[in-house]
Structures are given as C-alpha cells and as structure tokens.
Design a protein around this motif. Structure first.
Motif, PDB file in Angstrom:
ATOM      1  N   GLU A 105       0.853  -1.189   0.000  1.00 51.67           N
ATOM      2  CA  GLU A 105       0.000   0.000   0.000  1.00 51.67           C
ATOM      3  C   GLU A 105       0.885   1.233   0.000  1.00 51.67           C
ATOM      4  O   GLU A 105       1.981   1.217   0.581  1.00 51.67           O
ATOM      5  N   ARG A 106       0.376   2.282  -0.620  1.00 53.62           N
ATOM      6  CA  ARG A 106       1.118   3.535  -0.691  1.00 53.62           C
ATOM      7  C   ARG A 106       0.543   4.531   0.321  1.00 53.62           C
ATOM      8  O   ARG A 106       0.893   4.497   1.495  1.00 53.62           O
ATOM      9  N   ASP A 107      -0.324   5.424  -0.132  1.00 46.20           N
ATOM     10  CA  ASP A 107      -0.859   6.467   0.746  1.00 46.20           C
ATOM     11  C   ASP A 107      -1.563   5.887   1.970  1.00 46.20           C
ATOM     12  O   ASP A 107      -1.450   6.431   3.074  1.00 46.20           O
ATOM     13  N   ILE A 108      -2.300   4.796   1.773  1.00 45.25           N
ATOM     14  CA  ILE A 108      -3.069   4.239   2.890  1.00 45.25           C
ATOM     15  C   ILE A 108      -2.145   3.850   4.029  1.00 45.25           C
ATOM     16  O   ILE A 108      -2.389   4.193   5.196  1.00 45.25           O
ATOM     17  N   TYR A 109      -1.055   3.150   3.698  1.00 41.62           N
ATOM     18  CA  TYR A 109      -0.160   2.708   4.774  1.00 41.62           C
ATOM     19  C   TYR A 109       0.540   3.899   5.413  1.00 41.62           C
ATOM     20  O   TYR A 109       0.638   3.979   6.649  1.00 41.62           O
ATOM     21  N   TYR A 110       1.021   4.818   4.588  1.00 41.53           N
ATOM     22  CA  TYR A 110       1.706   5.987   5.144  1.00 41.53           C
ATOM     23  C   TYR A 110       0.799   6.735   6.116  1.00 41.53           C
ATOM     24  O   TYR A 110       1.207   7.082   7.235  1.00 41.53           O
ATOM     25  N   CYS A 111      -0.425   6.980   5.696  1.00 43.22           N
ATOM     26  CA  CYS A 111      -1.328   7.785   6.532  1.00 43.22           C
ATOM     27  C   CYS A 111      -1.723   7.043   7.805  1.00 43.22           C
ATOM     28  O   CYS A 111      -1.831   7.657   8.874  1.00 43.22           O
ATOM     29  N   ARG A 112      -1.914   5.751   7.733  1.00 46.34           N
ATOM     30  CA  ARG A 112      -2.291   5.002   8.934  1.00 46.34           C
ATOM     31  C   ARG A 112      -1.121   4.897   9.910  1.00 46.34           C
ATOM     32  O   ARG A 112      -1.307   5.002  11.122  1.00 46.34           O
ATOM     33  N   MET A 113       0.097   4.671   9.409  1.00 47.76           N
ATOM     34  CA  MET A 113       1.249   4.561  10.303  1.00 47.76           C
ATOM     35  C   MET A 113       1.566   5.910  10.955  1.00 47.76           C
ATOM     36  O   MET A 113       1.845   5.984  12.160  1.00 47.76           O
ATOM     37  N   THR A 114       1.517   6.995  10.194  1.00 45.71           N
ATOM     38  CA  THR A 114       1.892   8.297  10.752  1.00 45.71           C
ATOM     39  C   THR A 114       0.787   8.926  11.588  1.00 45.71           C
ATOM     40  O   THR A 114       1.069   9.779  12.431  1.00 45.71           O
ATOM     41  N   SER A 115      -0.459   8.506  11.382  1.00 49.34           N
ATOM     42  CA  SER A 115      -1.526   9.019  12.247  1.00 49.34           C
ATOM     43  C   SER A 115      -1.693   8.171  13.500  1.00 49.34           C
ATOM     44  O   SER A 115      -2.116   8.656  14.554  1.00 49.34           O
ATOM     45  N   GLY A 116      -1.334   6.876  13.406  1.00 47.36           N
ATOM     46  CA  GLY A 116      -1.510   5.975  14.540  1.00 47.36           C
ATOM     47  C   GLY A 116      -0.330   5.903  15.473  1.00 47.36           C
ATOM     48  O   GLY A 116      -0.448   5.354  16.579  1.00 47.36           O
ATOM     49  N   THR A 117       0.837   6.425  15.045  1.00 48.52           N
ATOM     50  CA  THR A 117       2.053   6.396  15.857  1.00 48.52           C
ATOM     51  C   THR A 117       2.758   7.738  15.733  1.00 48.52           C
ATOM     52  O   THR A 117       2.296   8.641  15.014  1.00 48.52           O
ATOM     53  N   ASP A 118       3.921   7.845  16.396  1.00 48.98           N
ATOM     54  CA  ASP A 118       4.736   9.053  16.238  1.00 48.98           C
ATOM     55  C   ASP A 118       5.813   8.865  15.180  1.00 48.98           C
ATOM     56  O   ASP A 118       6.723   9.695  15.047  1.00 48.98           O
ATOM     57  N   MET A 119       5.722   7.826  14.376  1.00 48.32           N
ATOM     58  CA  MET A 119       6.756   7.495  13.391  1.00 48.32           C
ATOM     59  C   MET A 119       6.767   8.476  12.223  1.00 48.32           C
ATOM     60  O   MET A 119       5.740   9.073  11.862  1.00 48.32           O
ATOM     61  N   VAL A 120       7.957   8.615  11.620  1.00 46.75           N
ATOM     62  CA  VAL A 120       8.123   9.425  10.415  1.00 46.75           C
ATOM     63  C   VAL A 120       8.697   8.538   9.320  1.00 46.75           C
ATOM     64  O   VAL A 120       9.386   7.546   9.584  1.00 46.75           O
TER      65      VAL A 120
END
Length: 339
Positions: A238-253
C-alpha cells in the motif's frame, strides 16, 4: 514485555526453535484489527536475550549513524521452473547481484522480504560472516522469508522476537522484530521487517488492514514500554493508505518525508509500496529508491535506502543535578535514548 505463564508447551516450542538458547517465553497482548481473524489481532513474541551487557565500551556523546534499507528480493520460487518469472536468473544468482548492491551501499541494517532459503544461503556465502540475520533457520527453511540482517562490526543482537501477521487469506506468519545495540554509541533500537499481503491471490485489503493495525500497535507498545527508537521496514503493498495510517496511529516518520498534521496527509511523491519508518528522534537523509541495473534484473521492487542519525545516548552522568529536594518519584515511560 509480559511473561507467558499460560503454556508450558509454547515455551518448549520456543526453546526448540532457538536451539537450546536460554529463553523467556513472552507474550505481548496488544489489540490489532477488529473483526475477522481474531488470532491475527494478537501480538505474540518469543524473546531470547543473547547479549544482556555490551561487548564493547561505548563512546560517550557519540551520535548513532546507520544506513538502513528495505528490499523485497523476489522469492526464488518465482524464477524456478514453473514459476511466474520466465527468463529471469535463478534466485541464487539474483541474490549475488543484490548482495553486491547491499555491500556497495554500506547498508548496516536491512529488512528483507521474500527472502527464501536459496537466497538466504547465497547471502551467507557472499557476506562471509559480515552480516548476521534473524530468524535464519530457527523457524525452518521457509521461516526466513521475512528477515532482518545487520553488520556484526556495527551492531550486536540484544534480543530476537516475532510478531504474528496475517498474510494471504489470513494465514498467520511470524515476522521478525530484533533489538540491536550499536557497538560504538551503545544505542539500542528495535528493527522489524514486514510483508503485508498483495491482491495477487484474492482481494486482501482486510488482511492488510489487520496487519497494519498490529504493526501500529506494536510500535506504540515498544515505544511506551522501552522509550527506545523503533524502525519499521517492509513491503506493505500500500502507498498512501499505509503511510497515513502509520503516521496518524504512531509518532513514526517516513524516511522518504511527507506530512501528516491530523487534517492533511501527504506522503512524498513518488510513493512506493516499500517503506522505512523511524521514531521521531531520527534524522533521515539521503533517501533513495534504487532501481539500478543489478536491482532491475534481480527483483521487481526498488531497494529503499536511507541514512538515519540518532542523538547521543542519554546516560545518568549527562543529566543535570536536581536543584530542588526531595527528588520526585519518576513516572511514565523512559525518556527516548535511555538504554
């Protein structure tokens, strides 16, 4: 981490898998995705402490530098007779080419996906002891398909763990999470390699969602309980979906950059399905999605590479002397970079 008193048999299996190493069978109970696949909504971890104390003397005040990579090597069975990549070189030959690229880029830690036994054996031969891998053969000849590898003159293994992730049709696979210690700085950090299912064998969006839920929960649990840096690598399909879920659900960059302020989520373009994420104390630089000639003839994925820098480890001697008395009782999670 919590000990697992529920099952002597589980402890016995873990002990056998780790070939006689002294084990603590542990379980992380973190809610993953809701709905179908209840087992996939749990994080199960087996932990073997291998280097509880540093084997070298760290240099005080030294920042940690690491070249980190994520690479789907295209499993050997794709190019075997009857595979779906007619005309490609064998898995062994392709891994020889990829190993040369890994070494040429000075990669310190890499998350590997579709890393099958012929490629694993070739990697060991080509690197001649300069890299260690987990899980190796501990989970059998099919178990290393997702692996973390690290340069042994830069990092040492503190503990080796796994997380249960749903793959094709919700089949549960163990995927590795290792805690490594930098030999120069003493910094400890978690590294993982994940492969979330594609739609190649049927629509897999629900399994990707559950997998992402588990990966997000794992990051948050490790951050909350240890305060240490965490790095996630993998082919997430996944592209945008994974990025947005990981960065909204954690403090990861993301090593590739991008922005998520809670209202607008915008990964950097072009966006790939292969990712490197790190804790916010990381300074990423030099991001590249390498599709050079050796990579193009070896795999259908780019090799994601980035440089990461962590600030010096905070030690008790670095902390200012309290100016008030009495000293407050510490609460909450450890400060990041406290080993």
């Amino acid at each position: 981490m919590l000990s697992d008193p529920r099952s002597r048999s589980r402890a016995a299996v873990v002990a056998a898998l780790l070939l006689g190493m002294v084990l603590g069978a542990l379980v992380l109970r973190v809610a993953g995705g809701a709905g179908e696949g209840g087992e996939s909504a749990r994080l199960a971890e087996g932990n073997a402490t291998t280097s509880p104390t540093p084997t070298t003397t760290p240099t005080p005040g030294l920042a940690t530098q690491v070249t980190i990579s994520s690479l789907n090597v295209l499993g050997a069975d794709h190019t075997e007779p009857g595979g779906n990549r007619t005309g490609w070189a064998s898995g062994e030959q392709r891994m020889r080419w990829l190993t040369k690229v890994i070494q040429a880029n000075g990669v310190d830690v890499i998350g590997l996906q579709e890393f099958q036994n012929p490629q694993y054996q070739t990697f060991l031969e080509e690197t001649a002891g300069t890299y260690a891998t987990y899980p190796g053969l501990l989970w059998g000849k099919r178990g290393m398909r997702n692996s973390v590898a690290w340069k042994v003159d830069e990092w040492e293994l503190v503990s080796a763990s796994w997380v249960k992730i749903p793959y094709f049709h919700g089949t549960i696979l163990r995927m590795p999470v290792v805690l490594l210690r930098n030999l120069q700085s003493g910094q400890q950090a978690y590294f993982s390699s994940f492969h979330n299912p594609a739609d190649a064998r049927g629509h897999a969006a629900k399994w990707r969602k559950q997998a992402t839920d588990i990966e997000v929960a794992l990051v948050n649990r490790l951050r909350a309980e240890s305060g240490l840096p965490v790095y996630v690598t993998g082919d997430m399909n996944e592209r945008d979906i994974y990025y947005c879920r990981m960065t909204s659900g954690t403090d990861m960059v993301s090593a590739s950059g991008g922005m998520n302020d809670g209202r607008t989520c915008a990964p950097t373009r072009p966006t790939y399905i292969d990712w490197i994420f790190g804790s916010p104390e990381t300074t990423f630089s030099g991001y590249v999605a390498n599709r050079g000639p050796r990579i193009r003839k070896s795999t259908d994925h780019p090799m994601i590479i980035a440089q990461a820098e962590l600030p010096p480890v905070i030690t008790p001697t670095d902390c200012p002397t309290p100016t008030t008395s009495p000293t407050p009782t510490p609460t909450g999670s450890p400060t990041p970079n406290v080993s």
